[in-house]
Design a protein around this motif. Structure first.
Motif: not given
Ligand code: NDP
Length: 240
Positions: A173-178, A191-201, A223-235
């Motif tokens: 979610m970003v407001d691009r200038k251009d 997706l704005a309402p989804v972002a409001f009610f379910f921010p990590t979904a 660990q050597d390789v870690e994968v961060l999904d959307n929820k882990a990114i929020h955390r």
């Protein structure tokens, strides 16, 4: 992913590390750069891109800019040398008609340039690569965008970085200038309402993603390789 204690900024700064970024002029890259420079985390930050940008202000003193020809990256191997941490957030503009409208162009940037950057970074001594991928990335995906992202992840793993952190955000979610990406604009509005009610979904604010990518450098390796999904990114992005 384990939630090991993160170093404080002061503890990390004391380790005198240097970083490189590829894609610093993009929306995610700009936010990562702001996070890095506001917190003064690295001795030097080398921005590797196809054009130079003017940065004004004391906080940008740690920046070194290197303009490269991405079709001939091997001839720029030197700029990838001696960085502790690398951030790759490169991506071709998807355009208005969807990501599959120009697959060769997408593949060239999102796969070829990314993988060559990772390869040169590894050869240059980079220990920790922080790679921006995407949700649903899989080498076996039927959607070409997800497939390309998945292939990149697999090839990056094969380089054997001491640590590889792969970020798989949902819609950023970003407001691009251009703003020229009509499809992306409508998607974000829908997706704005989804972002409001379910921010990590299905979404992640760009500032959260950028902070998460930076914070991972301050977090002890689990660990050597870690994968961060959307929820882990929020955390990870919520940590101060
Ligand atoms: P942007 O489009 O804002 O930025 C892309 C960056 O890549 C810029 O630095 C741009 O440089 C560079 N770039 C693009 N084409 C080329 C090229 N031909 N040669 C050299 N450099 C090039 O990207 P975002 O921050 O929106 O996205 C970053 C990544 O995140 C992408 O890989 C995207 O697929 C992924 N992603 C995006 C999501 C979203 O919702 N937007 C969701 C999940 C993942 P320049 O400024 O010079 O054009």
């Amino acid at each position: 992913m384990a939630t090991a204690a993160m170093q404080t900024d002061e503890e990390f700064i004391a380790t005198n590390q240097s970083a490189f970024m590829v894609g610093a002029t993009g929306e995610t890259g700009k936010h990562i750069l702001e996070e890095l420079t506001n917190r003064k985390l690295f001795q030097t930050i080398t921005l590797i891109g196809r054009r130079e940008v003017t940065y004004e202000g004391e906080k940008y003193q740690s920046i070194v800019q290197k303009v490269v020809d991405f079709d001939n990256l091997d001839s720029h191997a030197d700029v990838f040398k001696n960085h502790d941490v690398g951030f790759i957030c490169l991506g071709a503009r998807a355009g208005n008609t969807g990501v599959t409208s120009n697959l060769p162009a997408l593949r060239k940037v999102d796969h070829d340039y990314v993988i060559k950057s990772a390869e040169l970074a590894k050869a240059g001594g980079c220990r920790h690569l922080v790679l921006l991928s995407a949700m649903k990335a899989s080498k076996d995906a039927s959607h070409p965008y997800s497939k390309i992202k998945g292939e990149v992840e697999e090839e990056a793993k094969a380089f054997g970085f001491d640590r590889l952190s792969i970020f798989q955000p949902a819609v950023i979610m970003v407001d691009r200038k251009d703003e020229t990406r009509v499809g992306e604009w409508f998607l974000k509005k829908a997706l704005a309402p989804v972002a409001f009610f379910f921010p990590t979904a299905l979404t992640v604010p760009i500032a959260t993603l950028a902070r998460a990518m930076v914070n991972t450098a301050l977090t002890p390796k689990d660990q050597d390789v870690e994968v961060l999904d959307n929820k882990a990114i929020h955390r990870m992005g919520g940590k101060k």
